[in-house]
Scaffold this motif. Structure first.
Motif, PDB file in Angstrom:
ATOM      1  N   LEU A 179       0.782  -1.145  -0.036  1.00  0.00           N
ATOM      2  CA  LEU A 179      -0.127  -0.048  -0.224  1.00  0.00           C
ATOM      3  C   LEU A 179       0.845   1.288   0.086  1.00  0.00           C
ATOM      4  CD1 LEU A 179      -2.389  -1.121   2.527  1.00  0.00           C
ATOM      5  CD2 LEU A 179      -2.967  -1.070   0.141  1.00  0.00           C
ATOM      6  N   SER A 180       0.405   2.424  -0.603  1.00  0.00           N
ATOM      7  CA  SER A 180       1.189   3.634  -0.706  1.00  0.00           C
ATOM      8  C   SER A 180       1.078   4.301   0.826  1.00  0.00           C
ATOM      9  CB  SER A 180       0.341   4.501  -1.452  1.00  0.00           C
ATOM     10  OG  SER A 180      -0.847   5.079  -0.938  1.00  0.00           O
ATOM     11  N   GLU A 181       1.933   4.970   1.310  1.00  0.00           N
ATOM     12  CA  GLU A 181       1.933   5.618   2.559  1.00  0.00           C
ATOM     13  C   GLU A 181       0.725   6.226   2.849  1.00  0.00           C
ATOM     14  OE1 GLU A 181       4.553   8.999   4.958  1.00  0.00           O
ATOM     15  OE2 GLU A 181       5.357   8.165   3.020  1.00  0.00           O
ATOM     16  N   ASP A 182       0.176   7.053   2.068  1.00  0.00           N
ATOM     17  CA  ASP A 182      -1.218   7.774   2.169  1.00  0.00           C
ATOM     18  C   ASP A 182      -2.411   6.559   2.409  1.00  0.00           C
ATOM     19  OD1 ASP A 182      -0.268  10.117   1.844  1.00  0.00           O
ATOM     20  OD2 ASP A 182      -0.972  10.276  -0.090  1.00  0.00           O
ATOM     21  N   GLU A 183      -2.325   5.420   1.699  1.00  0.00           N
ATOM     22  CA  GLU A 183      -3.327   4.471   1.903  1.00  0.00           C
ATOM     23  C   GLU A 183      -3.334   3.643   3.422  1.00  0.00           C
ATOM     24  OE1 GLU A 183      -4.300   3.061  -2.733  1.00  0.00           O
ATOM     25  OE2 GLU A 183      -2.324   2.325  -1.575  1.00  0.00           O
ATOM     26  N   LEU A 184      -1.840   3.573   3.529  1.00  0.00           N
ATOM     27  CA  LEU A 184      -1.492   2.906   4.864  1.00  0.00           C
ATOM     28  C   LEU A 184      -1.931   3.601   6.075  1.00  0.00           C
ATOM     29  CD1 LEU A 184      -0.269   0.224   6.170  1.00  0.00           C
ATOM     30  CD2 LEU A 184       1.837   1.439   6.406  1.00  0.00           C
ATOM     31  N   GLY A 185      -1.701   5.106   5.817  1.00  0.00           N
ATOM     32  CA  GLY A 185      -2.185   5.890   6.892  1.00  0.00           C
ATOM     33  C   GLY A 185      -3.529   5.915   7.194  1.00  0.00           C
ATOM     34  N   GLN A 186      -4.363   6.115   6.059  1.00  0.00           N
ATOM     35  CA  GLN A 186      -5.589   5.931   6.245  1.00  0.00           C
ATOM     36  C   GLN A 186      -6.367   4.660   6.712  1.00  0.00           C
ATOM     37  OE1 GLN A 186      -7.587   5.994   2.125  1.00  0.00           O
ATOM     38  NE2 GLN A 186      -9.749   5.949   2.992  1.00  0.00           N
ATOM     39  N   VAL A 187      -5.821   3.595   6.534  1.00  0.00           N
ATOM     40  CA  VAL A 187      -6.139   2.448   7.096  1.00  0.00           C
ATOM     41  C   VAL A 187      -5.657   2.252   8.801  1.00  0.00           C
ATOM     42  CG1 VAL A 187      -5.961  -0.264   7.288  1.00  0.00           C
ATOM     43  CG2 VAL A 187      -6.092   0.904   4.920  1.00  0.00           C
ATOM     44  N   MET A 188      -4.891   2.845   9.175  1.00  0.00           N
ATOM     45  CA  MET A 188      -4.363   2.701  10.141  1.00  0.00           C
ATOM     46  C   MET A 188      -5.051   3.842  11.028  1.00  0.00           C
ATOM     47  SD  MET A 188      -2.172   0.551  10.661  1.00  0.00           S
ATOM     48  CE  MET A 188      -0.416  -0.445  10.256  1.00  0.00           C
ATOM     49  N   ARG A 189      -5.255   5.048  10.717  1.00  0.00           N
ATOM     50  CA  ARG A 189      -6.057   6.012  11.185  1.00  0.00           C
ATOM     51  C   ARG A 189      -7.680   5.380  11.444  1.00  0.00           C
ATOM     52  NH1 ARG A 189      -3.382   9.200   7.779  1.00  0.00           N
ATOM     53  NH2 ARG A 189      -5.003   9.521   6.439  1.00  0.00           N
ATOM     54  N   HIS A 190      -8.078   4.646  10.590  1.00  0.00           N
ATOM     55  CA  HIS A 190      -9.487   4.257  10.764  1.00  0.00           C
ATOM     56  C   HIS A 190      -9.394   3.026  11.894  1.00  0.00           C
ATOM     57  CE1 HIS A 190     -13.541   2.748   9.249  1.00  0.00           C
ATOM     58  NE2 HIS A 190     -13.065   1.634   9.413  1.00  0.00           N
ATOM     59  N   ILE A 191      -8.425   2.324  11.937  1.00  0.00           N
ATOM     60  CA  ILE A 191      -8.205   1.400  12.936  1.00  0.00           C
ATOM     61  C   ILE A 191      -8.289   1.790  14.302  1.00  0.00           C
ATOM     62  CG2 ILE A 191      -6.750  -0.370  13.919  1.00  0.00           C
ATOM     63  CD1 ILE A 191      -5.862  -1.434  11.425  1.00  0.00           C
ATOM     64  N   GLU A 192      -7.726   3.032  14.535  1.00  0.00           N
ATOM     65  CA  GLU A 192      -7.318   3.757  15.678  1.00  0.00           C
ATOM     66  C   GLU A 192      -9.029   4.138  16.214  1.00  0.00           C
ATOM     67  OE1 GLU A 192      -4.946   3.378  17.778  1.00  0.00           O
ATOM     68  OE2 GLU A 192      -3.917   2.302  16.423  1.00  0.00           O
ATOM     69  N   LYS A 193      -9.402   4.990  15.096  1.00  0.00           N
ATOM     70  CA  LYS A 193     -10.707   5.760  15.390  1.00  0.00           C
ATOM     71  C   LYS A 193     -11.884   4.849  15.632  1.00  0.00           C
ATOM     72  CE  LYS A 193     -13.469   9.345  13.420  1.00  0.00           C
ATOM     73  NZ  LYS A 193     -13.892  10.236  12.378  1.00  0.00           N
ATOM     74  N   HIS A 194     -11.798   3.739  15.018  1.00  0.00           N
ATOM     75  CA  HIS A 194     -12.921   2.802  15.261  1.00  0.00           C
ATOM     76  C   HIS A 194     -12.454   1.362  15.787  1.00  0.00           C
ATOM     77  CE1 HIS A 194     -15.343   5.563  12.594  1.00  0.00           C
ATOM     78  NE2 HIS A 194     -14.189   5.406  11.951  1.00  0.00           N
ATOM     79  N   ILE A 195     -11.607   1.385  16.859  1.00  0.00           N
ATOM     80  CA  ILE A 195     -11.317   0.247  17.405  1.00  0.00           C
ATOM     81  C   ILE A 195     -12.255  -0.885  17.950  1.00  0.00           C
ATOM     82  CG2 ILE A 195     -10.869   1.079  19.568  1.00  0.00           C
ATOM     83  CD1 ILE A 195      -8.163  -0.985  18.076  1.00  0.00           C
ATOM     84  N   ASP A 196     -13.517  -0.207  18.372  1.00  0.00           N
ATOM     85  CA  ASP A 196     -14.547  -1.140  18.977  1.00  0.00           C
ATOM     86  C   ASP A 196     -15.458  -1.491  17.857  1.00  0.00           C
ATOM     87  OD1 ASP A 196     -15.540   1.577  18.406  1.00  0.00           O
ATOM     88  OD2 ASP A 196     -16.889   1.626  20.091  1.00  0.00           O
ATOM     89  N   ALA A 197     -15.331  -1.204  16.634  1.00  0.00           N
ATOM     90  CA  ALA A 197     -16.200  -1.703  15.692  1.00  0.00           C
ATOM     91  C   ALA A 197     -15.829  -2.625  14.763  1.00  0.00           C
ATOM     92  CB  ALA A 197     -16.536  -0.010  14.624  1.00  0.00           C
ATOM     93  N   GLY A 257     -13.454  -3.668  21.243  1.00  0.00           N
ATOM     94  CA  GLY A 257     -14.090  -4.347  19.965  1.00  0.00           C
ATOM     95  C   GLY A 257     -14.004  -5.810  20.110  1.00  0.00           C
ATOM     96  N   PHE A 258     -13.563  -6.533  21.306  1.00  0.00           N
ATOM     97  CA  PHE A 258     -13.471  -8.041  21.514  1.00  0.00           C
ATOM     98  C   PHE A 258     -14.934  -8.430  22.002  1.00  0.00           C
ATOM     99  CE2 PHE A 258      -8.973  -7.175  22.662  1.00  0.00           C
ATOM    100  CZ  PHE A 258      -8.439  -7.953  21.510  1.00  0.00           C
ATOM    101  N   SER A 259     -15.583  -9.477  21.234  1.00  0.00           N
ATOM    102  CA  SER A 259     -16.933  -9.856  21.552  1.00  0.00           C
ATOM    103  C   SER A 259     -17.127 -10.520  22.942  1.00  0.00           C
ATOM    104  CB  SER A 259     -17.025 -11.139  20.595  1.00  0.00           C
ATOM    105  OG  SER A 259     -16.198 -12.230  20.719  1.00  0.00           O
TER     106      SER A 259
END
Length: 296
Positions: A179-197, A257-259
């Motif tokens: 993944l490009s640096e921008d794409e990887l950053g987008q994924v990582m930020r989404h994980i951090e913001k939505h860790i419970d989702a 986000g654990f069940s």
């Protein structure tokens, strides 16, 4: 410019015995002709040699290997390891193909989620030979229970392979652009913001407009780990911080986000070597020590 390395998937021409398990009887080519350009499988393959091919040359990754194979020899070709094979003469073989999803599911049921098959060539394995031959027989049988028996035999084969021919390394990945640096950053930020989702591979892949298959491989190429492993690691790290802040175990499990509490317990213990209860008790000891210091 080098062309991208081909990833060979389980094809429709193969004999699909049941979900995640296929049988392949390759057609032999002429003398000295590679059966493929350098390529990798999108599945794990176990090959039983049925006739003597003589001296046999192949490449696993960057390693060049020569071997005098004979009847009964077994070759284990893991998924995503680049391969190039050159045989001096035609020969017969049977291959069982196991999807990465199937093997990962069996590994998880065994508590061996971090194990991955090693490229292996060996002079024989009676268990492997017996299962491969029985699966070959089943491929010719249209009777009741064919898929059920194939699934049981495939599971037994997977357990045996994971016990005897697997290591602790992460899944190998063919050399390809990540993944490009921008794409990887987008994924990582989404994980951090939505860790419970819902952080399924399908949802993360959609963020960067990739298929789940290509997303997993490109994420691994960029980070050295899989999306699922990254999500679990960040959830455990967040849980550790929240437990240290004094939140209850059930509340923390839901917050990251654990069940269930047991799901949290499993992953905290696996990654940190302690239980959530240990972290809570450690925080309580620290609080008592602080109070004693202030009033000492």
């Amino acid at each position: 410019m080098n062309k991208p390395m081909e990833i060979v998937e389980m094809g429709t021409g193969d004999d699909l015995l049941t979900d995640g398990i296929a049988l392949w009887r390759p057609k032999t080519d002429g003398r000295g002709v590679p059966n493929h350009d350098r390529h990798a499988h999108g599945f794990h393959q176990v090959t039983l040699i049925l006739s003597n091919p003589g001296s046999f040359e192949w490449h696993f990754g960057d390693e060049r290997v020569f071997s005098g194979l004979a009847v009964g020899h077994v070759i284990i070709w893991p998924a995503l390891v680049s391969i190039e094979v050159c045989r001096p003469s035609p020969f017969q073989s049977i291959s069982v193909q196991l999807s990465t999803t199937f093997l990962s599911r069996v590994a998880g049921q065994m508590g061996l989620g971090g194990r991955w098959l090693r490229p292996t060539a060996l002079p024989g394995d009676p268990f492997v030979e017996g299962v491969v031959r029985k699966l070959a027989d089943e491929s010719q049988d249209t009777g009741a229970g064919r898929g059920l028996l194939a699934s049981s035999l495939g599971t037994a084969l997977a357990v045996h392979l994971l016990r005897d021919y697997a290591g602790e390394d992460h899944e190998p990945a063919p050399r390809q652009a990540g993944l490009s640096e921008d794409e990887l950053g987008q994924v990582m930020r989404h994980i951090e913001k939505h860790i419970d989702a819902d952080l399924s591979v399908e949802r993360l892949a959609a963020l960067v407009r990739r298929s789940p298959y290509h997303f997993i491989r490109q994420f691994r190429a960029a980070t050295g780990t899989t999306p699922h492993q990254q999500v679990i690691r960040r959830r455990v790290e967040r849980a550790r911080d929240l437990l240290g802040d004094g939140l209850g175990i059930a509340q923390v499990a839901a917050s990251v986000g654990f069940s269930s509490q047991s799901h949290l317990h499993h992953h905290v213990r696996k990654l940190l070597g302690v239980t959530p209860g240990d972290l809570v008790r450690g925080r309580a000891r620290d609080d008592r020590r602080d109070r004693a210091f202030r009033h000492g």
